[in-house]
Design a protein around this motif. Structure first.
Motif, short mmCIF file in Angstrom:
data_model
loop_
_atom_site.label_atom_id
_atom_site.label_comp_id
_atom_site.label_asym_id
_atom_site.label_seq_id
_atom_site.Cartn_x
_atom_site.Cartn_y
_atom_site.Cartn_z
N GLN A 16 15.13 19.51 49.06
CA GLN A 16 16.32 18.73 48.72
C GLN A 16 16.36 18.46 47.21
OE1 GLN A 16 16.48 14.73 50.24
NE2 GLN A 16 18.64 14.49 49.70
N VAL A 20 19.51 19.89 44.80
CA VAL A 20 20.49 19.05 44.12
C VAL A 20 20.25 18.97 42.61
CG1 VAL A 20 20.92 17.69 46.20
CG2 VAL A 20 19.35 16.83 44.48
N CYS A 25 17.99 13.47 44.01
CA CYS A 25 18.18 13.42 45.46
C CYS A 25 17.68 12.08 45.96
CB CYS A 25 17.43 14.56 46.16
SG CYS A 25 15.64 14.35 46.29
N HIS A 48 23.01 11.60 50.85
CA HIS A 48 23.76 11.99 49.66
C HIS A 48 23.64 10.88 48.62
CE1 HIS A 48 26.79 13.91 47.22
NE2 HIS A 48 27.45 12.76 47.16
N ASN A 49 23.35 11.25 47.39
CA ASN A 49 23.27 10.30 46.28
C ASN A 49 24.68 9.77 46.01
OD1 ASN A 49 23.04 8.94 43.85
ND2 ASN A 49 21.88 10.55 42.84
N GLN A 50 24.88 8.49 46.24
CA GLN A 50 26.20 7.87 46.12
C GLN A 50 26.41 7.15 44.77
OE1 GLN A 50 28.66 8.14 48.33
NE2 GLN A 50 27.46 9.25 49.84
#
Length: 159
Positions: A16, A20, A25, A48-50
């Motif tokens: 991951q 990304v 990540c 998901h990185n918000q």
């Protein structure tokens, strides 16, 4: 007190982080904490990185050039609540929140410390030029400072 993962779980985090890159990540670690304080991971749940500029504004850091997903991560509280409920249904807990540091050491930043919660492990994967590198875990002490936490990566598929 040791964070225990298996090789498949570690590879999932590493993949991951590499996928990304150059962004950070993040994800949660679900499992159990035994009476000695060892934390055994049963599931790695990538998220998901918000991170958005709104989070930087909440921290009083508007306009700073490092306030993007290449240097920050944010776990949506809804995702955390969902993971917590699903862990509880299995008799597990959230044992930690992991993230990556693109082209930086696997050492927590001041932002990481400010946003950390007591009781969780915080593994960090350093991703250098798109390749997973160093992997270290950290926990807050009684003075709200990060201290290294040993990691044991087992070769068998089950923790």
């Amino acid at each position: 007190m040791t964070l225990i993962l298996n090789g498949f779980q570690y590879q999932r985090i590493r993949q991951q982080g590499e996928q990304v890159y150059p962004e950070e990540c993040c994800g949660v670690l679900l499992g159990v904490i035994d009476p000695s304080g060892d934390r055994t991971v049963y599931e790695v749940r990538p998220l998901h990185n918000q991170w958005t500029p709104d989070q930087g504004e909440l921290m009083g850091r508007t306009g700073a050039p490092d306030l993007d997903r290449r240097r920050r991560y944010w776990v949506d509280p809804k995702d955390l609540l969902t993971a917590q409920g699903q862990a509880r249904d299995r008799g597990w807990v959230i044992v930690g929140i992991y993230h990556s540091h693109p082209d930086h050491p696997a050492v927590p930043s001041e932002c990481d410390r400010t946003l950390a919660w007591n009781g969780y492990s915080y593994p960090i994967l350093s991703v250098r030029q798109g390749r997973g590198d160093d992997f270290q875990s950290w926990r807050l002490d009684e003075n709200q400072q990060f201290q290294p936490e040993p990691i044991e990566i087992r070769s068998d598929p089950s923790p």
